[in-house]
Design a protein around this motif. Structure first.
Motif, PDB file in Angstrom:
ATOM      1  N   LEU A 322      28.955   4.853  16.519  1.00 45.47           N
ATOM      2  CA  LEU A 322      28.665   5.101  15.122  1.00 45.47           C
ATOM      3  C   LEU A 322      29.968   4.508  14.577  1.00 45.47           C
ATOM      4  O   LEU A 322      31.136   4.459  14.853  1.00 45.47           O
ATOM      5  CB  LEU A 322      29.024   6.597  15.004  1.00 45.47           C
ATOM      6  CG  LEU A 322      28.667   7.243  13.455  1.00 45.47           C
ATOM      7  CD1 LEU A 322      27.293   7.035  12.906  1.00 45.47           C
ATOM      8  CD2 LEU A 322      29.128   8.812  13.507  1.00 45.47           C
ATOM      9  N   HIS A 323      29.540   3.774  13.276  1.00 45.88           N
ATOM     10  CA  HIS A 323      30.482   3.041  12.422  1.00 45.88           C
ATOM     11  C   HIS A 323      30.903   4.220  11.237  1.00 45.88           C
ATOM     12  O   HIS A 323      30.210   4.910  11.009  1.00 45.88           O
ATOM     13  CB  HIS A 323      29.804   2.018  11.808  1.00 45.88           C
ATOM     14  CG  HIS A 323      29.535   0.874  12.466  1.00 45.88           C
ATOM     15  ND1 HIS A 323      30.392  -0.177  12.760  1.00 45.88           N
ATOM     16  CD2 HIS A 323      28.389   0.608  13.187  1.00 45.88           C
ATOM     17  CE1 HIS A 323      29.873  -1.164  13.578  1.00 45.88           C
ATOM     18  NE2 HIS A 323      28.468  -0.664  13.910  1.00 45.88           N
ATOM     19  N   ILE A 324      32.116   4.432  11.196  1.00 44.86           N
ATOM     20  CA  ILE A 324      33.079   5.262  10.691  1.00 44.86           C
ATOM     21  C   ILE A 324      34.233   4.710   9.825  1.00 44.86           C
ATOM     22  O   ILE A 324      34.789   3.857   9.968  1.00 44.86           O
ATOM     23  CB  ILE A 324      33.432   6.535  11.325  1.00 44.86           C
ATOM     24  CG1 ILE A 324      34.284   6.172  12.566  1.00 44.86           C
ATOM     25  CG2 ILE A 324      32.190   7.288  12.015  1.00 44.86           C
ATOM     26  CD1 ILE A 324      35.136   7.109  13.167  1.00 44.86           C
ATOM     27  N   ASP A 325      34.504   5.395   8.602  1.00 41.66           N
ATOM     28  CA  ASP A 325      35.663   5.185   7.745  1.00 41.66           C
ATOM     29  C   ASP A 325      36.933   6.042   8.060  1.00 41.66           C
ATOM     30  O   ASP A 325      37.992   5.488   7.970  1.00 41.66           O
ATOM     31  CB  ASP A 325      34.990   5.309   6.411  1.00 41.66           C
ATOM     32  CG  ASP A 325      33.957   4.334   6.035  1.00 41.66           C
ATOM     33  OD1 ASP A 325      34.128   3.083   6.203  1.00 41.66           O
ATOM     34  OD2 ASP A 325      32.994   4.971   5.412  1.00 41.66           O
ATOM     35  N   SER A 326      36.613   7.238   8.316  1.00 41.06           N
ATOM     36  CA  SER A 326      37.671   8.029   8.640  1.00 41.06           C
ATOM     37  C   SER A 326      37.381   9.147   9.681  1.00 41.06           C
ATOM     38  O   SER A 326      36.383   9.364   9.987  1.00 41.06           O
ATOM     39  CB  SER A 326      37.837   8.934   6.955  1.00 41.06           C
ATOM     40  OG  SER A 326      38.295   8.008   6.127  1.00 41.06           O
ATOM     41  N   VAL A 327      38.643   9.631  10.187  1.00 37.68           N
ATOM     42  CA  VAL A 327      38.331  10.917  10.808  1.00 37.68           C
ATOM     43  C   VAL A 327      39.182  12.081  10.618  1.00 37.68           C
ATOM     44  O   VAL A 327      40.221  11.925  10.154  1.00 37.68           O
ATOM     45  CB  VAL A 327      39.096  10.233  12.406  1.00 37.68           C
ATOM     46  CG1 VAL A 327      38.899  11.412  13.372  1.00 37.68           C
ATOM     47  CG2 VAL A 327      38.300   9.190  12.841  1.00 37.68           C
ATOM     48  N   ILE A 328      38.726  13.266  10.785  1.00 36.50           N
ATOM     49  CA  ILE A 328      39.337  14.514  10.297  1.00 36.50           C
ATOM     50  C   ILE A 328      39.155  15.391  11.475  1.00 36.50           C
ATOM     51  O   ILE A 328      38.049  15.691  11.884  1.00 36.50           O
ATOM     52  CB  ILE A 328      38.350  15.433   9.069  1.00 36.50           C
ATOM     53  CG1 ILE A 328      38.808  14.303   7.892  1.00 36.50           C
ATOM     54  CG2 ILE A 328      39.202  16.686   8.681  1.00 36.50           C
ATOM     55  CD1 ILE A 328      37.818  14.891   6.648  1.00 36.50           C
ATOM     56  N   LEU A 329      40.410  15.681  12.030  1.00 34.49           N
ATOM     57  CA  LEU A 329      40.513  16.629  13.171  1.00 34.49           C
ATOM     58  C   LEU A 329      40.442  18.123  13.210  1.00 34.49           C
ATOM     59  O   LEU A 329      41.479  18.625  12.757  1.00 34.49           O
ATOM     60  CB  LEU A 329      41.757  16.041  14.250  1.00 34.49           C
ATOM     61  CG  LEU A 329      41.807  14.675  14.442  1.00 34.49           C
ATOM     62  CD1 LEU A 329      43.091  14.182  14.977  1.00 34.49           C
ATOM     63  CD2 LEU A 329      40.854  14.093  15.591  1.00 34.49           C
ATOM     64  N   ALA A 330      39.353  18.382  13.307  1.00 40.55           N
ATOM     65  CA  ALA A 330      39.342  19.971  13.002  1.00 40.55           C
ATOM     66  C   ALA A 330      39.383  20.726  14.341  1.00 40.55           C
ATOM     67  O   ALA A 330      38.519  21.342  14.842  1.00 40.55           O
ATOM     68  CB  ALA A 330      38.067  20.510  12.315  1.00 40.55           C
ATOM     69  N   THR A 331      40.644  20.524  15.113  1.00 34.34           N
ATOM     70  CA  THR A 331      40.770  20.695  16.443  1.00 34.34           C
ATOM     71  C   THR A 331      41.809  22.064  16.578  1.00 34.34           C
ATOM     72  O   THR A 331      42.113  22.089  17.611  1.00 34.34           O
ATOM     73  CB  THR A 331      41.231  19.579  17.344  1.00 34.34           C
ATOM     74  OG1 THR A 331      42.380  18.881  16.375  1.00 34.34           O
ATOM     75  CG2 THR A 331      40.356  18.282  17.231  1.00 34.34           C
ATOM     76  N   GLY A 332      41.788  22.913  15.656  1.00 35.07           N
ATOM     77  CA  GLY A 332      42.559  24.047  15.736  1.00 35.07           C
ATOM     78  C   GLY A 332      43.974  24.076  15.775  1.00 35.07           C
ATOM     79  O   GLY A 332      44.712  23.111  15.501  1.00 35.07           O
ATOM     80  N   TYR A 333      44.623  24.963  16.164  1.00 35.81           N
ATOM     81  CA  TYR A 333      45.943  25.391  16.050  1.00 35.81           C
ATOM     82  C   TYR A 333      46.587  26.294  17.260  1.00 35.81           C
ATOM     83  O   TYR A 333      45.632  26.718  17.831  1.00 35.81           O
ATOM     84  CB  TYR A 333      46.253  26.292  14.756  1.00 35.81           C
ATOM     85  CG  TYR A 333      45.902  25.646  13.437  1.00 35.81           C
ATOM     86  CD1 TYR A 333      46.659  24.967  12.778  1.00 35.81           C
ATOM     87  CD2 TYR A 333      44.657  25.787  13.008  1.00 35.81           C
ATOM     88  CE1 TYR A 333      46.145  24.243  11.631  1.00 35.81           C
ATOM     89  CE2 TYR A 333      44.350  25.372  11.630  1.00 35.81           C
ATOM     90  CZ  TYR A 333      45.302  24.418  11.027  1.00 35.81           C
ATOM     91  OH  TYR A 333      44.661  24.222   9.852  1.00 35.81           O
TER      92      TYR A 333
END
Length: 419
Positions: A322-333
């Motif tokens: 997949l070609h993407i522009d940005s990554v947001i890590l909703a990987t917790g705390y």
């Protein structure tokens, strides 16, 4: 800085004796304990590394956030929400409530003080809490009781992914995400499918971005409300009469009727029911506020686990690229307690009380914890009441004994003066 501190003399810097507990954390948990102690006249000190109360809410949440549960389950002790607040208050309303709470109980935390270490000194029977201030100075607090109120979400979790350093787009953790406005027309990969991942993806849709959400493991998705009633509230009510297994089955049947078969969209349910999973592993079910409809319409695309990143794209474990522009890590705390609390009997390496149910709020030698029993704000409030009452009881008994000793000495001196 940490290495240098470890080489310092034990008494370096200022030393402050606290005639009461030291509370670490000025979020909802710490404020609630402070309010309970104020009610009983017990002095205390609250420390926080940030420059404001509830820094997680103020600095690390997105703009559209609302409380996931009805307001009656999110109130702190002794101080209700304003009657004009909606059923699900916004982030800004909740912050306003917390500021009013601190003002009402005259709670003034010491900000910009990061706890470097907290250790129980068996020789004198007191806790030594060493902090580093924003200007680099060191303060050591000496106290009888230590209350850990830093919560389950003190530090962001950032997993390692192969090739992420080669990816030339923008990468951030969800704690730094504010709005999807800057992502309009962009292909955004959201890593994580919990409440944060779902709501960030939904917000991106509202700003005409194109989110793809990584769903690597199973997840429970429940409607936020069932027949106009909060799903959480219904679950709590049913738990008074039915076993957790039965309540889980009822909730899942209702979810199937209202949401349909979510597995055909790539959302596989865990084998353990939502309430059991929350109790045993601390994994909160997703309370859907609209993301599922976007998934069904294809506006939010579901993708499998990540294999590796490269320039401008990501490859998944199924071979899809997949070609993407940005990554947001909703990987917790995660908790940060193990990094500064020099104690291993009560807290595990992961930063949680080793036996969180039902006595996860009290340890040994005057150590307490608030907000670690995996029951959200309502659980933290219950913990705070127990902790403040327990400390208050001991404090009052000791004050009474000291006063009796003073009276006894005074009487003894007066009786001697007659001879």
């Amino acid at each position: 800085m940490v290495h240098a501190l470890e080489q310092e003399d034990l008494f370096a810097g200022r030393c402050i004796l606290v005639n009461g507990p030291v509370i670490v954390g000025a979020g909802p948990s710490g404020l609630a304990v402070g309010a309970g102690l104020k009610q009983q006249g017990v002095p205390f000190v609250i420390l926080d590394r940030a420059n404001c109360i509830a820094s997680l809410w103020q600095n690390r949440t997105y703009d559209r956030l609302k409380l996931h549960l009805p307001r009656q389950f999110c109130e702190l002790p002794y101080f209700p929400f304003p009657p004009n607040f909606p059923e699900y208050p916004t982030k800004y309303q909740f912050i306003s409530y917390l500021e009013s709470y601190a003002k009402n109980f005259e709670i003034s935390p010491r900000f910009n003080e990061s706890v470097h270490s907290a250790k129980y000194d068996e020789t004198c029977g007191l806790w030594r809490v060493k902090t580093v201030c924003g200007n680099g100075s060191i303060i050591e607090y000496i106290c009888r009781w230590l209350v850990v109120a830093t919560g389950e979400n003190a530090e962001k979790v950032v997993p390692e992914f192969e090739g992420l350093e080669e990816f030339d787009g923008h990468v951030m953790h969800a704690c730094d995400y504010k709005t999807g406005e800057v992502y309009q027309g962009k292909n955004v990969l959201v890593v994580g499918c919990g409440n944060s991942g779902m709501e960030v993806s939904l917000d991106l849709c509202h700003h005409n971005a194109c989110p793809s959400m990584v769903v690597r493991s199973s997840v429970h998705v429940l409607p936020r409300e069932i027949l106009g009633k909060s799903t959480f509230e219904l679950g709590v009510s049913m738990m008074k009469w039915l076993s957790i297994d039965v309540v889980d089955k009822i909730l899942l049947v209702a979810a199937r009727l209202l949401l349909g078969n979510i597995e055909k969209y790539g959302l596989k349910r865990p084998s353990i029911g939502p309430l059991q999973l929350k109790n045993t592993q601390g994994k909160t079910p997703v309370l859907d506020i609209g993301a599922l409809q976007k998934i069904k319409s294809g506006e939010i695309k579901i993708v499998p686990g990540i294999k590796k990143f490269s320039q401008g794209k990501v490859e998944f474990v199924n071979g899809q690229i997949l070609h993407i522009d940005s990554v947001i890590l909703a990987t917790g705390y995660c908790s940060n307690v193990p990094s500064w609390l020099k104690e291993s009997d009560f807290f595990s390496r992961e930063g949680f009380p080793k036996n969180p149910f039902p006595n996860g709020w009290k340890g040994k030698a005057g150590l307490y914890a608030v907000g670690f029993t995996r029951r959200g704000l309502s659980g933290a409030s219950l913990d705070a009441v127990k902790v403040s009452q327990d400390i208050g009881k001991i404090w009052k008994e000791e004050i009474k004994q000291k006063n009796q000793s003073v009276v006894a000495v005074a009487c003894h001196r007066r009786s001697k003066s007659h001879f």
